[in-house]
Design a protein around this motif. Structure first.
Motif, PDB file in Angstrom:
ATOM      1  N   PHE B  14      31.634   3.245  31.590  1.00  0.00           N
ATOM      2  CA  PHE B  14      31.355   4.603  32.042  1.00  0.00           C
ATOM      3  C   PHE B  14      29.997   5.065  31.536  1.00  0.00           C
ATOM      4  CE2 PHE B  14      35.998   4.328  31.546  1.00  0.00           C
ATOM      5  CZ  PHE B  14      36.371   4.536  32.857  1.00  0.00           C
ATOM      6  N   ALA B 156      32.122   6.789  37.353  1.00  0.00           N
ATOM      7  CA  ALA B 156      30.808   6.927  36.730  1.00  0.00           C
ATOM      8  C   ALA B 156      29.857   7.851  37.485  1.00  0.00           C
ATOM      9  CB  ALA B 156      30.172   5.552  36.579  1.00  0.00           C
ATOM     10  N   ALA B 178      32.522   1.246  35.964  1.00  0.00           N
ATOM     11  CA  ALA B 178      31.284   0.830  36.632  1.00  0.00           C
ATOM     12  C   ALA B 178      31.152  -0.686  36.618  1.00  0.00           C
ATOM     13  CB  ALA B 178      30.081   1.485  35.964  1.00  0.00           C
ATOM     14  N   GLY B 240      27.361   3.383  40.574  1.00  0.00           N
ATOM     15  CA  GLY B 240      27.733   3.828  39.230  1.00  0.00           C
ATOM     16  C   GLY B 240      26.582   4.437  38.460  1.00  0.00           C
TER      17      GLY B 240
END
Lengths: 195, 440
Positions: B14, B156, B178, B240
């Motif tokens: 993340f 994300a 991600a 992401g």
């Protein structure tokens, strides 16, 4: 970086924020609130305000209000700028009736009483009980519960480790939930309005 | 390493922990939470509008869709329970949900009445647990305190979090890290991306892009060339890399203000339809003044029984917030669009090109004393509204409304909350605490 800070204006903005949100802004919120380009500008402002004694930092570094900001705010009229009067400072430690009755505003609901099962506890038909959802029921609490498909308001108690629901009315006998018991919420206050 | 690391879009799970929280069938869920007898039953709201505004999952399962017309839905499913919308209570629930999320993080975007984005950055230290676990705590707390379910997406970026929350519904909880996007995105259709409309999807399909994974696998320059700025932004978001910031301020400025109202039975009476429109205009201007704004552009429209809308618009020489000043213009516009013998069911007005009401510039030919008297009248109107309720003082045109109610109907078309007032409440003002309708 702000070169000149209008103290009255800044204070008014922070007071309004505090009144609306019941907290002071974070550094990034200060940034948007005062249209600063960087967080260090916000931090500069915060330092200045601390210097002036208008706000304080708590142990975690978050800013917290002093009486200059948190004083009880007049509802009507212009936003108070400058320093509060002593009378306002005295009112700092007072609660509104809302705050007094409701500890968890996000979880509190009104239930209008329609039966007489709690009459000996002084809860009459037509009373408005304030019920907190998601709160752990303890023996002695009054709870709103669903028992075998029916909703009811009773004292919550335990006998030999089993839950018992007890009415405050001799007409009704204790309920020992057979198949299903769901505690919907705990009664935290009862409101009866006469006029 | 067994996995093909070439596919990884990100090395961390993340880079920016953003969650999207979406209530499940919000309006009907609120009704079911407050009225337990509705639980497990097919329920819809929107009775006062004659259409399905929201359908409970039970109703959806039985084929009721939004925005079906009510009689259609009812014919399809006779046991369907139709409720009038209780926007007041829905708004209280909405505020409560945002407030519960704010107990965890101040970075919350109120995306719509029943949807929120939140940024959890840095909270791991506070809760001594991972981001998905914190998101789960938020979900559980909302469900516990509000008594309805929400679907949560943890990812994300805003775009990914929204896809994730839709991925499993109702009562869903979807985590998309991600560094796992190469497994998730191939399953996602282009249409599920907020920002890819039907036209964009068609274009992408033409170019051989079948899934979101195909899209992010193309080079950035390709996305830019095909879809421009939006294309690049989404390309990053979907990989992401958060591009879109959270708008955490509550909404106080408006790009446009609109007021529309349906009435039943539909009418082809010119005076009545005009009065409906003028009433909407009055409401829109009251809102405009409340936020100390002025508008320069006015658009009005009508809708007929077949749900066809048509309208027209005008731009003013000088922005205004005065109903009196705009009244004649609205009238003129209305004359242009009103069709004889066509039954109308709705009128609407949209004010745009909005600016703050702080400077007034009169033109050479303005009748300044008259304009100033308008200001005085507005002040009086707003003060009277404050004291006695909206529309107590209104334009003569809307007198035509007095003969009709908004909806000719039985008492059941008003929400229960407005019919069963508590002692001390008035039709206009009620306690801001939901009433749980159980018999105890």
């Amino acid at each position: 970086m702000p070169t000149q800070i209008d103290l009255n204006k800044t204070l008014a903005t922070l007071k309004k924020f505090y009144r609306d949100k019941k907290r002071l802004p974070s550094f990034s919120e200060i940034q948007t609130l005062f249209d600063y380009r960087s967080k260090s500008a916000a931090s500069f402002l915060v330092d200045k305000l601390i210097e002036k004694g208008l706000i304080e930092k708590d142990s975690t570094g978050k800013i917290i209000p002093t009486s200059a900001i948190s004083s009880v705010v007049k509802v009507l009229g212009t936003v108070q700028a400058g320093f509060p009067s002593p009378a306002e400072e005295e009112l700092l430690d007072t609660l509104t009736l809302d705050e007094f009755l409701i500890k968890k505003p996000n979880a509190t609901y009104i239930v209008k009483v329609s039966g007489d099962s709690m009459i000996d506890e002084g809860i009459k038909e037509g009373d408005l009980v304030l019920v907190e959802r998601g709160r752990q029921a303890m023996p002695g609490d009054i709870v709103i519960a669903q028992v075998d498909g029916q909703w009811t308001m009773k004292f919550y108690d335990k006998k030999n480790g089993k839950v018992i629901l007890r009415a405050a009315n001799k007409k009704y006998s204790d309920i020992e939930p057979q198949s299903e018991l769901l505690i919907g919420g705990v009664v935290v206050a009862n409101v009866r309005k006469y006029k | 390493m067994s996995e093909n690391t070439n596919n990884l879009l990100s090395l961390s799970s993340f880079p920016r922990p953003i969650i999207h929280i979406d209530c499940d069938a919000f309006f009907t869920s609120v009704e079911q939470a407050l009225r337990p007898e509705l639980k497990g039953k097919p329920v819809v709201t929107g009775k006062e509008r004659g259409i399905v505004a929201c359908a409970s999952y039970e109703a959806k399962a039985l084929g009721v869709k939004r925005p079906m017309r009510l009689w259609e839905a009812k014919r399809h499913l006779p046991q369907l329970i139709c409720l009038p919308s209780d926007y007041e209570t829905y708004s209280i629930y909405s505020k409560r949900m945002f407030s519960i999320i704010r107990e965890f993080t101040p970075d919350v975007e109120e995306y719509s009445i029943d949807e929120a984005f939140a940024d959890l950055s840095g909270l791991r230290r506070v809760y001594r647990t991972g981001y998905p676990e914190i998101a789960l705590k938020i979900k559980v707390k909302i469900q516990e305190q509000l008594g309805l379910t929400v679907s949560v997406g943890v990812s994300a970026s805003k775009t990914l979090a929204k896809i994730a929350s839709k991925h499993e519904k109702p009562n869903g909880f979807t985590v998309v890290r991600a560094n796992e996007l190469h497994q998730f995105l191939p399953k996602i259709e282009l249409g599920q991306v907020c920002g890819f409309g039907p036209n964009t999807v068609a274009l992408l399909m033409k170019k051989g892009v079948r899934s979101v994974w195909d899209y992010v696998s193309r080079p950035e320059a390709w996305a830019k060339q095909l879809l421009g700025k939006i294309g690049i932004e989404l390309w990053h978001e979907l990989r992401g890399e958060a591009v879109y910031p959270l708008v955490t301020e509550e909404k106080t400025d408006y790009d446009s203000i609109s007021k529309t109202k349906t009435f039943t039975p539909p009418s082809s009476n010119k005076d009545f339809v005009r009065a409906q429109l003028v009433r909407n205009a009055e409401s829109a201007f009251i809102k405009l003044r409340r936020y100390k704004l002025r508008a320069k552009r006015i658009c009005i429209f009508l809708r007929d029984q077949e749900f066809r809308s048509w309208g027209t618009e005008a731009e003013l020489d000088r922005s205004s917030c005065s109903t009196q000043e705009i009244g004649p213009i609205i009238n003129e516009l209305f004359e242009k669009i009103f069709k004889e013998n066509v039954l109308c069911r709705l009128t609407g007005i949209v004010l745009s090109k909005i600016e703050p009401d702080n400077t007034v510039q009169y033109s050479l030919f303005d009748n300044v004393p008259r304009l100033q008297s308008y200001l005085a009248i507005n002040r009086v109107i707003d003060e009277v509204s404050e004291l006695y309720g909206k529309h107590k003082l209104h334009l003569g045109t809307s007198l035509w409304l007095a003969k009709h109610k908004q909806h000719i109907s039985e008492r059941g078309d008003l929400p229960e909350r407005k019919m069963d007032l508590l002692k001390g409440e008035t039709f206009r003002q009620r306690l801001s605490i939901p009433v749980w309708a159980i018999k105890v």
